[in-house]
Design an enzyme around this catalytic site. Structure first.
Site, PDB file in Angstrom:
ATOM      1  N   ASN A 136       0.821  -1.224   0.000  1.00 26.17           N
ATOM      2  CA  ASN A 136       0.000   0.000   0.000  1.00 26.17           C
ATOM      3  C   ASN A 136       0.849   1.265   0.000  1.00 26.17           C
ATOM      4  O   ASN A 136       0.432   2.293  -0.503  1.00 26.17           O
ATOM      5  CB  ASN A 136      -0.910  -0.010   1.234  1.00 26.17           C
ATOM      6  CG  ASN A 136      -1.683   1.296   1.410  1.00 26.17           C
ATOM      7  OD1 ASN A 136      -2.507   1.642   0.573  1.00 26.17           O
ATOM      8  ND2 ASN A 136      -1.399   2.024   2.488  1.00 26.17           N
ATOM      9  N   ARG A 144      -8.606   5.414   0.947  1.00 28.77           N
ATOM     10  CA  ARG A 144      -7.798   4.719  -0.076  1.00 28.77           C
ATOM     11  C   ARG A 144      -6.777   5.609  -0.776  1.00 28.77           C
ATOM     12  O   ARG A 144      -5.793   5.100  -1.309  1.00 28.77           O
ATOM     13  CB  ARG A 144      -8.729   4.073  -1.091  1.00 28.77           C
ATOM     14  CG  ARG A 144      -9.438   2.862  -0.490  1.00 28.77           C
ATOM     15  CD  ARG A 144     -10.563   2.401  -1.347  1.00 28.77           C
ATOM     16  NE  ARG A 144     -11.129   1.137  -0.861  1.00 28.77           N
ATOM     17  CZ  ARG A 144     -12.384   0.782  -1.052  1.00 28.77           C
ATOM     18  NH1 ARG A 144     -13.207   1.554  -1.735  1.00 28.77           N
ATOM     19  NH2 ARG A 144     -12.836  -0.373  -0.587  1.00 28.77           N
ATOM     20  N   ASP A 171      -1.311  -6.526   3.411  1.00 28.62           N
ATOM     21  CA  ASP A 171      -1.344  -5.537   4.479  1.00 28.62           C
ATOM     22  C   ASP A 171      -2.149  -4.317   4.020  1.00 28.62           C
ATOM     23  O   ASP A 171      -1.994  -3.852   2.882  1.00 28.62           O
ATOM     24  CB  ASP A 171       0.094  -5.122   4.809  1.00 28.62           C
ATOM     25  CG  ASP A 171       0.181  -4.110   5.936  1.00 28.62           C
ATOM     26  OD1 ASP A 171      -0.082  -4.485   7.088  1.00 28.62           O
ATOM     27  OD2 ASP A 171       0.490  -2.931   5.652  1.00 28.62           O
ATOM     28  N   GLU A 199      -6.002  -7.950   4.581  1.00 33.93           N
ATOM     29  CA  GLU A 199      -6.260  -7.356   5.895  1.00 33.93           C
ATOM     30  C   GLU A 199      -7.289  -6.235   5.766  1.00 33.93           C
ATOM     31  O   GLU A 199      -6.973  -5.133   5.312  1.00 33.93           O
ATOM     32  CB  GLU A 199      -4.973  -6.795   6.507  1.00 33.93           C
ATOM     33  CG  GLU A 199      -5.165  -6.391   7.962  1.00 33.93           C
ATOM     34  CD  GLU A 199      -4.548  -5.058   8.343  1.00 33.93           C
ATOM     35  OE1 GLU A 199      -4.615  -4.710   9.530  1.00 33.93           O
ATOM     36  OE2 GLU A 199      -4.029  -4.345   7.458  1.00 33.93           O
TER      37      GLU A 199
END
Ligand code: AAO
Length: 484
Positions: A100, A154, A193, A230
């Site tokens: 991410n 996001r 993750d 996750e």
């Protein structure tokens, strides 16, 4: 992406949090393989920023600086050797994939492989990533955003970690390259993750570009990696876990919360007779399940009040229920001991991780808890393997906190979380004979070091679990470890 491809006769994943690759390889051969464990979640294997400012906290590994396979756990050669040795021992490796973001650490900028970054310039030359590879304009997620604003969750930074733009073809290319390298080295899948912080459609593109699992490591041809994402979802936020179950499996945080509540005495065990989706849990095949994880065991990242190794009796009870019940794909946490929630693993003054010592009674030393080496836990992995493919039947409860059930004709377990003894004649569904309880002891030659149970021709046996015993459960099964 929902099949972990465990080796035949194996089940259950253990998170060997912050372990070194050489130690994991040894653990596969000397313990996890022979005991029937299915796989291991490893700590992030790619280069992270070194954070001396907080004395090398565990969370520095969630701050990538490059995709080189060099961390405190070991280098690329050690990584490759671990995967090979574990697969040969029948134990799969799942990588915690931090895709991410990159490091956002304000003071430190040197990585475990010697790479540098200039986070103020969004510059990570060792990948390389530059400012155009990140979401723009720059913003940071605040607590309110979880309730209202999926786009902020996001597209903004999670706790100031520089937020990669997975819509960019270049970023996708670098991430896919990193993950495919790991697949080619023989890993079986990934924890994604912070999946909540990435757009599902971008993740779909990335997953679909991954290689099949490496057949040279014993995987069937055409096998896709096991992926569990996750996503913390208690049902009160703008982003739902349901946006991710179409892609792959998801971490089920309600699971540990509800079992912790029950085994800590906040809910009667008898209600567990409906355990599964009726409780608001994900569909069976979508759920990666666990009591605690590396975050919520130390109060990081939400997840409510859960049991950990620190409440040993209740924790072993909850873990035994998780492993005895067919719902979900269970993961066991294996911790290092801590009081400071920021503290990293046992290390020397140079920051090198100190290996766990292995004691003669199977437990660990040097500051490692090794829950997976507690008899009450590894014995239940064997129980789960013996019970594979069966459902729960012959549920019994006392209307309160004493429960028992069978798994087909393969295995039987009883729990007593009341403050009076359980002493009942119960149906075990097992063939007549003598069995060792695998919780209070083990089989030794022709006798049991703990309790024994005699099952009659009608499958019934007298079951005793005293309220003051060390453990609250009794388990017997048809496998060699239990049957006399
Ligand atoms: C560190 C420092 C920071 C610093 C940062 C950058 O601690 O102060 O700003 O570096 O320099 C880990 C640590 C972080 C650490 C980070 C990087 O936990 O402290 O930051 O490494 O070193 C959210 C995410 C979730 C994430 C979790 C921690 O959604 O993905 O935060 N978990 C993963 C990893 C974790 C790791 C990272 C991600 C980053 O497992 O180890 O961080 O790679 C709500 C939301 C959740 C949200 C929490 C966060 O939860 O639902 O999605 O998790 O808030 O607070 C109730 C609610 C529950 C709610 C919770 C908390 O329980 O029911 O929904 O309250 O409000």
């Amino acid at each position: 992406y929902k099949n972990p491809y465990y080796a035949p006769g194996h089940s259950t994943m253990v998170h060997l949090f912050e372990w070194k690759w050489d130690d994991i390889a040894d653990e596969c051969e000397r313990f996890l393989g022979p005991r029937g464990f299915g796989g291991i979640q490893i700590s992030p294997p790619n280069e992270n920023v070194i954070i001396w400012q907080y004395n090398r906290p565990w969370w520095e590994r969630y701050q990538p600086i490059s995709y080189k396979l060099v961390t405190r756990s070991g280098d690329e050669q050690q990584f490759a050797s671990m995967v090979r040795r574990c697969n040969d021992a029948g134990v799969r490796i799942y990588v915690d994939a931090v895709i991410n973001h990159m490091t956002g650490e304000p003071r430190d900028n040197i990585g475990t492989g010697g790479s540098t970054a200039d986070f103020r310039q969004w510059s990570y030359p060792a990948v390389p990533y530059t400012a155009q590879d990140f979401n723009w304009p720059h913003c940071v997620i605040d607590g309110w955003d979880y309730g209202c604003c999926p786009d902020k969750v996001r597209n903004c930074e999670l706790v100031g970690l520089k937020d990669l733009n997975q819509r960019s073809e270049y970023v996708r290319f670098m991430i896919v390259g990193f993950m495919n390298k790991l697949i080619d080295l023989g890993v079986a899948g990934f924890r994604i993750d912070a999946a909540k912080h990435m757009w599902p459609e971008d993740l779909q593109v990335i997953y679909d570009r991954l290689h099949n699992l490496n057949t040279d490591h014993g995987f069937p041809s055409g096998a896709r990696p096991y992926i569990y994402q996750e996503v913390i979802d208690f049902g009160n936020e703008a982003i739902s876990r349901d946006e991710y179950t179409g892609l792959a499996a998801v971490t089920e945080f309600k699971f540990g919360l509800e079992l912790s509540r029950a085994f800590a005495g906040g809910n009667q065990l008898r209600w567990l007779n409906t355990w599964g989706p009726i409780w608001g849990l994900l569909a069976h095949e979508d759920a990666l399940t666990f009591i605690d994880n590396h975050d919520n065991q130390r109060g990081h990242g939400g997840g409510g009040v859960i049991l950990t190794y620190k409440q040993a009796k209740q924790y072993k009870g909850a873990t035994a229920f998780m492993l005895a019940h067919p719902y979900g794909e269970p993961q066991i946490m294996s911790s290092f001991d801590f009081t400071d929630s920021e503290a990293g693993p046992p290390m020397d003054s140079n920051g090198n991780i100190i290996s766990p010592a292995i004691n003669s009674d199977n437990t660990c030393g040097n500051g490692w808890v090794c829950e997976h080496r507690w008899r009450q836990i590894y014995s239940m992995v064997a129980f789960r393997n013996v019970a594979a493919g069966t459902n729960v039947n012959d549920w019994w409860d006392n209307g309160s906190n004493q429960i028992a059930f069978c798994r087909g004709g393969q295995a039987f377990i009883a729990f007593n979380n009341d403050n009076w003894d359980l002493n009942q004649n119960l149906q075990t569904c097992l063939p007549a004979g003598a069995y060792c309880d695998v919780i209070s002891g083990s089989k030794s030659g022709n006798s049991c070091t703990g309790k024994s149970v005699t099952v009659g021709n009608d499958g019934r046996a007298q079951i005793y679990v005293g309220s003051h015993e060390v453990d609250m459960m009794l388990a017997i099964h048809r496998g060699d470890e239990s049957r006399l």
